[in-house]
Design a protein around this motif. Structure first.
Motif, PDB file in Angstrom:
ATOM      1  N   CYS A 176      36.772  50.058  34.151  1.00 29.41           N
ATOM      2  CA  CYS A 176      37.241  51.047  32.660  1.00 29.41           C
ATOM      3  C   CYS A 176      38.035  50.170  31.713  1.00 29.41           C
ATOM      4  CB  CYS A 176      37.586  52.259  33.050  1.00 29.41           C
ATOM      5  SG  CYS A 176      36.403  53.436  33.629  1.00 29.41           S
ATOM      6  N   ARG A 177      39.035  49.683  32.280  1.00 31.52           N
ATOM      7  CA  ARG A 177      40.082  48.722  31.605  1.00 31.52           C
ATOM      8  C   ARG A 177      39.304  47.521  31.001  1.00 31.52           C
ATOM      9  NH1 ARG A 177      43.365  50.160  36.012  1.00 31.52           N
ATOM     10  NH2 ARG A 177      43.072  48.242  37.134  1.00 31.52           N
ATOM     11  N   VAL A 178      38.356  46.913  31.480  1.00 30.78           N
ATOM     12  CA  VAL A 178      37.476  45.814  31.129  1.00 30.78           C
ATOM     13  C   VAL A 178      36.590  46.159  29.931  1.00 30.78           C
ATOM     14  CG1 VAL A 178      35.724  43.989  31.588  1.00 30.78           C
ATOM     15  CG2 VAL A 178      37.925  44.388  32.940  1.00 30.78           C
ATOM     16  N   LEU A 179      36.038  47.341  30.350  1.00 31.80           N
ATOM     17  CA  LEU A 179      35.077  48.224  29.101  1.00 31.80           C
ATOM     18  C   LEU A 179      35.728  48.143  27.932  1.00 31.80           C
ATOM     19  CD1 LEU A 179      32.703  49.945  31.430  1.00 31.80           C
ATOM     20  CD2 LEU A 179      32.188  48.064  30.266  1.00 31.80           C
ATOM     21  N   GLU A 180      37.034  48.691  27.968  1.00 30.39           N
ATOM     22  CA  GLU A 180      37.724  49.237  26.703  1.00 30.39           C
ATOM     23  C   GLU A 180      38.190  47.934  26.169  1.00 30.39           C
ATOM     24  OE1 GLU A 180      41.264  51.789  27.617  1.00 30.39           O
ATOM     25  OE2 GLU A 180      41.812  51.743  25.374  1.00 30.39           O
ATOM     26  N   ARG A 181      38.567  46.816  26.822  1.00 31.96           N
ATOM     27  CA  ARG A 181      39.236  45.877  26.331  1.00 31.96           C
ATOM     28  C   ARG A 181      37.935  45.078  25.316  1.00 31.96           C
ATOM     29  NH1 ARG A 181      40.965  42.130  30.771  1.00 31.96           N
ATOM     30  NH2 ARG A 181      41.995  44.047  31.161  1.00 31.96           N
ATOM     31  N   VAL A 182      36.543  45.068  26.057  1.00 34.86           N
ATOM     32  CA  VAL A 182      35.598  44.367  25.370  1.00 34.86           C
ATOM     33  C   VAL A 182      34.993  45.134  24.314  1.00 34.86           C
ATOM     34  CG1 VAL A 182      33.604  43.099  25.769  1.00 34.86           C
ATOM     35  CG2 VAL A 182      35.370  42.727  27.616  1.00 34.86           C
ATOM     36  N   TRP A 183      34.688  46.561  24.431  1.00 33.60           N
ATOM     37  CA  TRP A 183      33.962  47.498  23.570  1.00 33.60           C
ATOM     38  C   TRP A 183      34.732  48.269  22.554  1.00 33.60           C
ATOM     39  CZ3 TRP A 183      31.253  45.526  27.722  1.00 33.60           C
ATOM     40  CH2 TRP A 183      29.812  44.994  27.425  1.00 33.60           C
ATOM     41  N   GLY A 184      36.223  48.111  22.988  1.00 29.96           N
ATOM     42  CA  GLY A 184      37.029  48.952  21.944  1.00 29.96           C
ATOM     43  C   GLY A 184      37.379  50.255  22.354  1.00 29.96           C
ATOM     44  N   ARG A 185      36.712  50.850  23.305  1.00 27.63           N
ATOM     45  CA  ARG A 185      37.208  52.282  23.738  1.00 27.63           C
ATOM     46  C   ARG A 185      36.881  52.429  24.898  1.00 27.63           C
ATOM     47  NH1 ARG A 185      34.151  56.904  20.228  1.00 27.63           N
ATOM     48  NH2 ARG A 185      34.590  58.004  22.190  1.00 27.63           N
ATOM     49  N   LEU A 235      36.133  40.838  34.391  1.00 24.30           N
ATOM     50  CA  LEU A 235      36.481  41.820  35.266  1.00 24.30           C
ATOM     51  C   LEU A 235      37.098  41.230  36.863  1.00 24.30           C
ATOM     52  CD1 LEU A 235      35.688  44.769  36.779  1.00 24.30           C
ATOM     53  CD2 LEU A 235      33.535  43.764  37.099  1.00 24.30           C
ATOM     54  N   TRP A 236      36.496  39.956  37.192  1.00 21.84           N
ATOM     55  CA  TRP A 236      36.992  39.497  38.450  1.00 21.84           C
ATOM     56  C   TRP A 236      38.766  39.422  38.387  1.00 21.84           C
ATOM     57  CZ3 TRP A 236      32.983  40.988  39.731  1.00 21.84           C
ATOM     58  CH2 TRP A 236      31.638  40.480  39.504  1.00 21.84           C
ATOM     59  N   PRO A 237      39.296  38.939  37.663  1.00 22.13           N
ATOM     60  CA  PRO A 237      40.783  38.976  37.754  1.00 22.13           C
ATOM     61  C   PRO A 237      41.096  40.467  37.877  1.00 22.13           C
ATOM     62  CG  PRO A 237      40.167  37.778  35.961  1.00 22.13           C
ATOM     63  CD  PRO A 237      38.812  38.382  35.900  1.00 22.13           C
ATOM     64  N   GLU A 238      40.612  41.430  37.166  1.00 27.18           N
ATOM     65  CA  GLU A 238      41.200  42.882  37.164  1.00 27.18           C
ATOM     66  C   GLU A 238      40.899  43.443  38.802  1.00 27.18           C
ATOM     67  OE1 GLU A 238      42.368  45.255  35.546  1.00 27.18           O
ATOM     68  OE2 GLU A 238      42.710  44.204  33.590  1.00 27.18           O
ATOM     69  N   LEU A 239      39.851  42.930  39.387  1.00 28.59           N
ATOM     70  CA  LEU A 239      39.558  43.384  40.723  1.00 28.59           C
ATOM     71  C   LEU A 239      40.245  42.636  41.565  1.00 28.59           C
ATOM     72  CD1 LEU A 239      35.596  43.718  40.410  1.00 28.59           C
ATOM     73  CD2 LEU A 239      37.356  45.434  40.532  1.00 28.59           C
ATOM     74  N   ALA A 240      40.570  41.337  41.447  1.00 28.59           N
ATOM     75  CA  ALA A 240      41.453  40.379  42.319  1.00 28.59           C
ATOM     76  C   ALA A 240      42.797  41.110  42.376  1.00 28.59           C
ATOM     77  CB  ALA A 240      41.567  38.975  41.666  1.00 28.59           C
TER      78      ALA A 240
END
Lengths: 465, 465
Positions: B386-395, B453-458
């Motif tokens: 969810c954090r990644v999606l918010e970062r790339v798509w803005g919400r 996503l990979w750093p977030e999951l790491a």
């Protein structure tokens, strides 16, 4: 083969057998499928073949009669004199499509004789039945240098698509086709040892309904469950055509149906009918139909509705997870006297439109309409035909109603003459299906019977009394 | 294009854009239709293409994994160390059939970019979505000479036919595929300005029913009205699948359906849904479905039954007056937790057999079965996504249920790991339909998101906590 030795054309059959069979096969090789535009040139080739055949047999004024669609063929012999009846002989030279072609044991347009049966599309429906009429003319002309009646052949090219331009042709050619009697050579009998003649044919209303539920096919996972499905819409139409009693659900469908006369009822009841044998012949393991009616009533005397085709969505191998956007269903409605094809077509269209879900559109196109036809069983010409059938097949014929539909109603009405049915088809000939055949013994008997019929009709005087 | 300037792979996209697009088009030119045996070699070509792609991007141990059917492709990069999670990335390289091909505005296997959209069969489902994952690996390896997680790619070749051999493959390759998390790259989001992630996918039971009512097609005039009609039998099956309330009529069909959780109910209710716009997107002019359910419930949260194909009798031009002897109907049943595909398939078969008229036989063949899948919305890996999606798509993304079905259930169950869905498809991408497309802006965002996503999951540790 058991041709009556006293029949006038029995020696002709013995002498000309090989030539006639070769002619039959040559004609059957022409794939004159009128339903398929790709075969339009073959239908024309078939018309040309037929025209040559008529000329060669001794008929005169041979002509290709053009229509907006496929051509018919005309030829006559008019030298019997004004005190003899004039008879129109009707048949057709076009044939049904052949699919599913993989179910044929031999190629549909490579005629093959096996065990006394000729296998090919059009063998019995109707090239074979036209051919024996023509060859009977050739045989009589060879024997007598003349015929006892005036004959006019009319061989149509669009019968298998519902004769869309036939009535117009009849109207246009009414003078040329003026006659006292019509003999249709496109029907059948119950069995070789149970000769019969048709005294009524069902009418036909053929309709294609094509529905559209969306601009294009949709993913069944993403849209399924919330949008209309074209395949389901046509399925619901097809399934809704009959009620639980097997009755057709179109409002008013049965209102105009005329009850059978006492004579016909008696004849129908006297037909020995072996349901097991009939099922075996049809290749079915169950029967269904209108409640309270016998199988013979269902296939001949009652109006019906059949789904002749249904198509929608993915039909290939495996699965494709879509919601189909378009689908179609083709329905053939068989009519009996006094149902009116236009009224039935209208009722069908109204019924479809009433049942379309919101947001679904349908194109409804008529694919042919033919009114039902009847011949009075007490007409003297019917008596003449019965004597001939008894002479050639060994027992007096029964009267039947033919389940099929043809342009006979228009013939009788426009030309204002009684319609007789001399037909040698058998119930197991698989017309319209793979492995259509003609039993050759029936063909030869048909030829001999045609040669016997003209003197019998000549004896009736004019008009046939 | 609006890629976040701080995202690690934004410069990579700028530098490699043309090469990546050329690769995408080259792959899309391979008609890897798994449903059609005639394209089996194309599916193999596509697997080989994918294997080369993985090697070229820097993945190791690349292998074609054979199945009884079409091959899958494997490749990994396992140097992140034992203290980092191991992630399986799942996608597929096979595609749907393309008919009706005449509705495509450009050839389905000649990819064309128009107005920032790439048109081709497989563009979004699923070659594009596999490609951005692979290119993200290439980009990160170029930047860092390494990845923050251990990655294993598994690219299936039979997803579009219901993954018939996928579970066997997973069982066989369980050791090679051992992982802490699974990321599926084969789904979509509500809109570019309404990012979402799937937390459930419907299951699928696909069935073909082929009925036979007679040995061969019969003449509708001679036999119609008295014999069973195969087209009508399948029409009655198709029409009988739903009651008047739009509910599926299979006995017990809804018994195992698990009610939505409060969190999901809330998310579903908060999705802004414009029914008019959705209808326009779908290209429909009416909606229908289970009574008492919203459109979003119908397409995502409720089980459904769709007729995906119906075929019987004559489908050509004009009419052919037959009683069809065989006909078939293909049905796709979408399942939700906790419906069991085997139980539903059995119920369907029993239901069909109960409804067959006397003397009618049916072959019922399963064309794929997939159980429904769910991911707990409170899992920390879902939070990372969810954090990644918010970062790339803005919400922040909404949680959705995907109406489609995939092999995700087997993945999660056999590999015993949570399943995340990073998917950039849009509702109007016309997957499985003519003019399938991928919005290129979504593709580039997907690439960047995969790199984030990979750093977030790491950072979650092992197992992903």
């Amino acid at each position: 083969m058991t041709l009556p030795p006293t029949a006038r054309l029995t020696p002709f059959v013995s002498a000309d057998r090989d030539r006639i069979v070769a002619t039959l096969h040559a004609w059957l090789r022409i794939p004159s499928i009128s339903a398929d535009p790709d075969h339009a040139h073959d239908v024309r080739d078939s018309a040309a073949f037929c025209a040559n055949l008529l000329s060669d047999a001794g008929l005169e004024h041979v002509a290709i009669l053009e229509t907006v669609g496929a051509p018919a063929v005309y030829g006559d012999w008019l030298h019997a004199g004004p005190d003899r009846p004039t008879v129109v002989v009707y048949g057709h030279h076009d044939v049904q499509p052949v699919d599913p072609v993989e179910l044929w044991h031999s190629a549909p347009f490579e005629p093959e004789e096996r065990d006394g049966e000729c296998f090919a599309r059009g063998a019995i429906d109707d090239k074979g039945q036209v051919l024996y009429e023509v060859e009977a003319v050739r045989g009589l002309l060879r024997l007598d240098a003349g015929l006892p009646v005036n004959l006019k052949f009319l061989v149509e090219g669009e019968e298998e698509v519902g004769s869309p331009h036939f009535e117009t042709l009849l109207q246009t050619e009414r003078e040329r086709l003026r006659c006292d009697l019509i003999v249709v050579s496109d029907t059948g009998m119950l069995a070789p040892d149970l000769p019969s003649t048709c005294v009524a044919m069902r009418g036909l209303v053929a309709v294609d309904v094509t529905v559209r539920t969306a601009r294009g096919d949709l993913h069944s996972g993403l849209f399924g469950g919330a949008v209309p499905n074209a395949a389901r819409v046509v399925a619901e139409l097809a399934a809704g055509l009959h009620d639980d009693e097997g009755r057709v659900t179109l409002p008013g469908f049965y209102d105009a149906v005329r009850p059978l006369s006492a004579a016909e009822q008696a004849s129908l009841a006297s037909i020995p009918f072996d349901e097991e044998a009939w099922m075996a012949q049809a290749g079915v393991f169950g029967l269904q139909g209108e409640a309270g009616r016998t199988t013979l009533e269902r296939v001949g005397a009652r109006p019906t509705a059949e789904v002749v085709g249904i198509t929608g969505g993915y039909g290939g191998a495996g699965i494709k997870t879509i919601v189909p956007a378009t689908a179609s269903v083709k329905v053939a409605l068989r009519l009996v006297p006094d149902q009116d094809p236009d009224a039935v077509a209208k009722a069908f269209e109204d019924w479809v439109r009433d049942r379309l879900p919101a947001g679904v559109t349908a194109e409804i196109s008529g694919e042919g309409a033919v009114a039902p036809a009847v011949t009075p069983v007490d007409h003297p010409a019917v008596g003449a035909l019965c004597r001939v059938l008894e002479r050639v097949w060994g027992r007096p014929p029964l009267f039947t109603r033919e389940g099929g539909s043809g342009p006979e109603e228009a013939l009788g009405r426009v030309l204002d003459a009684p319609v007789l049915f001399l037909g040698v088809g058998l119930p197991d000939d698989r017309i319209h299906a793979p492995n259509e055949r003609m039993v050759m013994d029936q063909f030869w008997r048909g030829l001999v019977a045609a040669g016997e019929l003209w003197p019998e009709l000549a004896a009736l005087g004019i008009p046939a009394r």
